[in-house]
Design an enzyme around this catalytic site. Structure first.
Site: not given
Length: 708
Positions: A90, A165, A494
Site C-alpha cells: 500500500d 491510505h 480498499s
C-alpha cells in the site's frame, strides 16, 4: 518511455530498475519499444510486457460483523493471531499512531525474515512488535512518472505514509484497540483491527495514490520470502482487467499462493458490470458493502421538514439561510446547466452571497470538495450537493455542507418551487445506529462477471467498505478541509479488503496447516446473502436486486468462517490444469510460474476447477460439474445437499448425501444440470448448500444457458 517487465534466465541488463530474484527471476527496465521488441525475440527471454499503473481502491465494522461477541464468548481466545504476519502492499504506514503500539505482544515471530528499512523520517525504532517490518519501492514509479519531488506534494522517501491510505488499511487489519476515537465526534467508539494481535509487515509501493507494476512485483518478491502469512492489497488496475499472464498482481499473487500465502485484494470502485479487478482464481477478491451505521448531516427546511443528508459536518449554522439552485445563479455568459455544477467561474457572487447553494454533479468523478470551495469563495454560506453516491462517500466541505440522493433532491426541489423565499439550515453531523437494512452493496463497488475467466464467479465476497473509521496520516491530504487528522472516515473496496485480510488471519491462526484455498473456501462458503432484516442483500442507493456478480458468495461471517465444516481445496497444479483448460500456452504458463509446463493432452473443463462457487459461462444443453470437499469436524457426520434452483434449469446432486468418519476425509460429488429454457445471454443464479444440521456450506451457482 515505458517500463517493461522482462522475465529471463539471463542476467539483468544495465538499464534494470528492479531485479526479481526470490520468487521469480526477471527485471524491470526502461526500454524503447524497438528495444523491447528486440529483447523479446531472444531465445533466453520468456516474455516482455509493459508496466502499467495501478490505483489505490478507496470502528464499528468489527462489531457489526459480530467479532466483539466472539471475543466476549472466548471463541477467539484459543486462536491468538500473534504468530500471524500480514503483509500490506500500500502507501506505507504512520508508525506513531496509537493503533500500532506493540503493547502486550510477545517477541517478533522467528519465522519473519524481513527488514525494517530506514529512510526519510523512518528509523529502526519505528518498527516494533506490531510493525515487524517495513520496506519501500519507488524506482518503477519514478521511472514512469518522474521524480517524487516533481509532484509538489508532501512525501517521505521511506515507508512512512503521507497519503493516509496504507495507514487506514493496516489499522483495519491489525490495529491495537484505541478508546474514544472519532472524526470530529462522528462515529465515536473504540478503533480496533480485526486481528488485533497479528503483526504487520509494510511494503510501500504506492505514491500519491498510484502504484507501478514494477514496484508491486518487487514488493511481492520480498513479501513472499519474508515469512508473511497473508498479503493485503487494496489496489488494482483500471478496467478492463489484464490477462493473468501480463498482470503484476496476478503474477505476484500466484507466487505467494505457491508459498502458502493468502492474497486478499480489492475488486475496485468502477460501479458497473464486468469491471471487477484482481479476478485471478488464486486471489480472494473483495467487494464493498455498508454496515448498520449512518453518518447523517440533515437539512432542516423552513416548513419544518427534515431532509436526510450525508457528510462530515462539524460546523454549526446559527440560523436559517436562503436557498438557491446553482442553475439559478449563473454568472454572465454561463448557461444554467453549466452553473448547476458549481465549477470555477460559473456562479454569480451577487446571487449566491449569504445563501445555501444547491449544486449537482456533472460526472461521478467530479471533485466534490472543490465545489464547496467555489461556493465559499463566492460568498455562499453552505452547499447542498445532489449526489447519487451521497450515502457512500462521506466528505467534509470547507463550509457547512451535505450530500443528498435523488429522492431527497426531488423533495428539496418541490419545497424550493413552492416557496417564494425558501430557507434552510444544515445540521451538524450525527451518528445513527443500528440502521436497517444492512448490509447493502455499495453503489461504487465493481461488479462481475469475470472478463478473463467467466466460469469463475467474481467478486468472491463482500465486507464493510463504506464510511470506515480507522487510523490516518496527519500530513495526508484528506476530506476534512485541510485539518490534520489521526483517524479518518473513508469508503471503497480498499476498506473492505482489509476486513477480509484480517478474517483470513483469524482463520489461519485457527487452522495453521490450511492452504490458501482452504482459508478462502472457509470465508466464502460461510458467507450470508441476507441483511439484518433477513431479506436478500440489495444494492444501494436504489434498492435494486443483487446477485453473486455483486457480492460473490455473500457478506463475510467471521463466527462461521472459523468452523466451516467442509472446504473446497485446490493447489498450484490444479490452477495449472485450470489455465490449460482455458487455452493457456506453454509460454504464458512459464511467464506466470517461471517453469516450462506442458498441458495434459486432455485438460479438465474450466467449470470443474474445485472452486467454492460454481460457474458455467457457456452452457449448451445438459452437462455435469464436479467438486470435491474435505471434512473438518469432530467425529462422524452426514451432510445433505440442498439446492436453490437457477431459473430454467433442473439440478441433481449425486450423491445427495456425504458421510464422513474422520477429519481430513475427502469426498467428491457431481452436479447434473438440465436446462429447459435459455437465459437470453444473461446468467441465472442459484446455490448448492451442504448441511449437517449445524454447518451450512453454501456455494452460489451462476449459469449462462445458451441452448437446451
Amino acid at each position: 518511455m515505458p517500463v517493461n517487465f522482462v522475465f529471463s534466465d539471463d542476467g539483468a541488463k544495465d538499464a534494470a530498475l528492479h531485479h526479481y530474484t526470490k520468487s521469480f527471476r526477471g527485471f524491470s527496465a526502461m526500454l524503447r519499444p524497438d528495444q523491447a521488441a528486440k529483447l523479446a525475440e531472444s531465445d533466453s527471454v520468456l516474455s516482455v510486457f509493459e508496466s502499467k499503473t495501478n490505483k489505490i481502491h478507496t470502528t464499528h465494522s468489527w462489531e457489526f460483523l459480530g467479532l466483539n461477541n466472539l471475543k466476549q464468548n472466548n471463541r477467539l481466545s484459543m486462536y491468538s493471531t500473534s504468530n500471524i504476519i500480514v503483509g500490506v502492499i500500500d502507501s506505507g504506514i504512520w508508525p506513531e499512531s496509537k493503533s500500532f503500539n506493540g503493547y502486550g505482544l510477545g517477541p517478533v515471530p522467528a519465522k519473519f525474515k524481513g527488514e525494517c528499512l530506514t529512510g526519510e523520517n523512518f528509523t529502526l525504532s519505528n518498527c516494533n512488535r506490531k510493525i515487524v517490518g517495513a520496506r519501500f519501492y519507488s524506482t518503477g514509479f519514478e521511472a514512469e512518472n518522474g521524480p517524487l519531488e516533481s509532484f509538489n506534494r508532501t512525501f517521505f522517501r521511506s515507508a512512512r505514509d503521507s497519503d493516509g491510505h496504507g495507514t487506514h488499511t493496516a489499522s483495519t487489519i491489525a490495529g491495537s484497540p484505541v478508546d474514544n476515537v472519532s472524526l470530529f465526534g462522528v462515529g465515536r467508539g473504540t478503533a480496533t483491527g480485526g486481528a488485533i494481535s497479528a503483526r504487520l509487515a509494510i511494503y510501500k509501493a504506492c505514491w500519491f495514490n498510484l502504484c507501478s507494476d514494477a514496484d508491486i512485483l518487487a514488493a511481492f518478491d520480498d513479501a513472499t520470502n519474508d515469512g508473511v502469512d497473508i498479503i493485503s492489497m487494496s489496489l488494482g488496475p483500471d478496467p478492463p482487467q489484464p490477462i493473468y499472464f501480463e498482470d503484476a498482481n496476478s503474477i505476484g499473487s500466484f507466487h505467494a499462493f505457491q508459498k502458502g500465502i493468502v492474497v486478499s485484494a480489492s475488486a475496485g470502485n468502477s460501479f458497473f458490470p464486468s469491471t471487477a479487478g484482481n479476478v485471478a482464481p488464486w486471489i480472494l477478491t473483495v467487494a464493498a458493502s455498508t454496515m448498520d451505521r449512518d453518518i447523517q448531516t440533515n437539512i432542516y427546511l423552513g416548513n419544518s421538514k427534515v431532509i436526510k443528508g450525508f457528510s462530515i459536518n462539524p460546523l454549526k449554522m446559527e440560523s436559517f439561510y436562503g436557498l438557491i439552485a446553482g442553475s439559478m445563479a449563473a454568472a454572465p455568459g454561463i448557461t444554467s446547466k453549466s452553473a448547476s455544477f458549481c465549477k470555477n467561474n460559473t456562479l454569480d457572487p451577487n446571487l449566491i452571497k449569504g445563501k445555501i447553494v444547491v449544486c449537482t454533479l456533472e460526472i461521478l468523478t467530479d471533485n466534490r470538495r472543490e465545489k464547496g470551495i467555489i461556493v465559499k469563495q463566492g460568498g455562499g454560506v453552505g452547499i447542498i450537493l445532489v449526489d447519487a453516491l451521497a450515502k457512500d462517500v462521506e466528505i467534509q466541505f470547507e463550509l457547512p455542507g451535505t450530500l443528498i440522493g435523488q429522492e431527497e433532491a426531488a423533495e428539496l426541489q418541490a419545497y424550493m418551487t413552492a416557496q417564494m423565499n425558501p430557507v434552510a439550515t444544515i445540521y451538524q453531523t450525527i451518528t445513527v445506529l443500528p440502521t436497517k437494512p444492512a448490509p447493502e452493496m455499495a453503489m461504487f463497488s465493481s461488479m462481475g462477471p469475470n472478463v478473463i475467466t467467466p466460469d469463475i464467479i467474481k467478486p468472491d465476497i463482500t465486507a464493510p467498505g463504506v464510511n470506515v473509521l480507522a487510523a490516518w496520516s496527519p500530513v495526508a491530504t484528506d476530506a476534512t478541509a485541510g485539518r490534520s487528522l489521526d483517524y479518518n472516515i473513508i469508503s471503497g473496496t480498499s476498506m473492505s479488503c482489509p476486513h477480509v485480510s484480517a478474517l483470513a488471519a483469524i482463520v489461519k491462526s485457527s487452522h495453521p496447516s490450511w492452504s490458501p484455498a482452504a482459508i478462502k473456501s472457509a470465508i466464502m462458503t460461510t458467507a450470508t446473502i441476507l441483511d439484518n432484516t433477513q431479506s436478500f442483500i440489495r444494492r444501494h442507493p436504489n434498492d435494486t436486486q443483487t446477485s453473486p456478480f455483486d457480492y460473490g458468495s455473500g457478506h463475510i461471517n467471521p463466527a462461521a468462517a472459523i468452523d466451516p465444516g467442509l472446504v473446497y481445496d485446490f493447489g498450484s497444479n490444479d490452477i495449472i490444469d485450470f489455465l490449460c483448460s482455458i487455452g493457456a500456452s506453454p509460454a504464458q504458463l512459464k511467464n506466470l510460474t517461471g517453469h516450462m509446463i506442458d498441458c495434459k493432452n486432455t485438460p479438465t473443463s474450466p467449470y470443474d476447477f474445485n472452486y467454492p462457487s460454481i460457474g458455467v459461462s457457456n452452457m449448451k444443453g445438459n452437462m455435469s460439474v464436479h467438486r470435491t470437499v474435505t471434512y473438518f469436524g469432530k467425529g462422524p457426520s452426514v451432510y445433505k445437499a440442498e439446492v436453490d434452483y437457477p431459473a430454467g434449469v433442473k439440478v441433481s446432486v449425486i450423491p445427495s448425501e456425504l458421510r464422513f468418519e474422520n477429519p481430513g476425509e475427502e469426498m467428491s460429488f457431481r452436479i447434473d444440470f438440465t436446462p429447459y429454457e435459455t437465459s437470453n445471454g444473461d446468467f441465472v443464479f442459484g446455490a448448492l448448500t451442504w448441511t449437517n444440521g449445524i454447518h451450512r456450506v453454501r456455494s452460489p451457482i451462476g449459469l449462462n444457458v445458451l441452448s437446451v
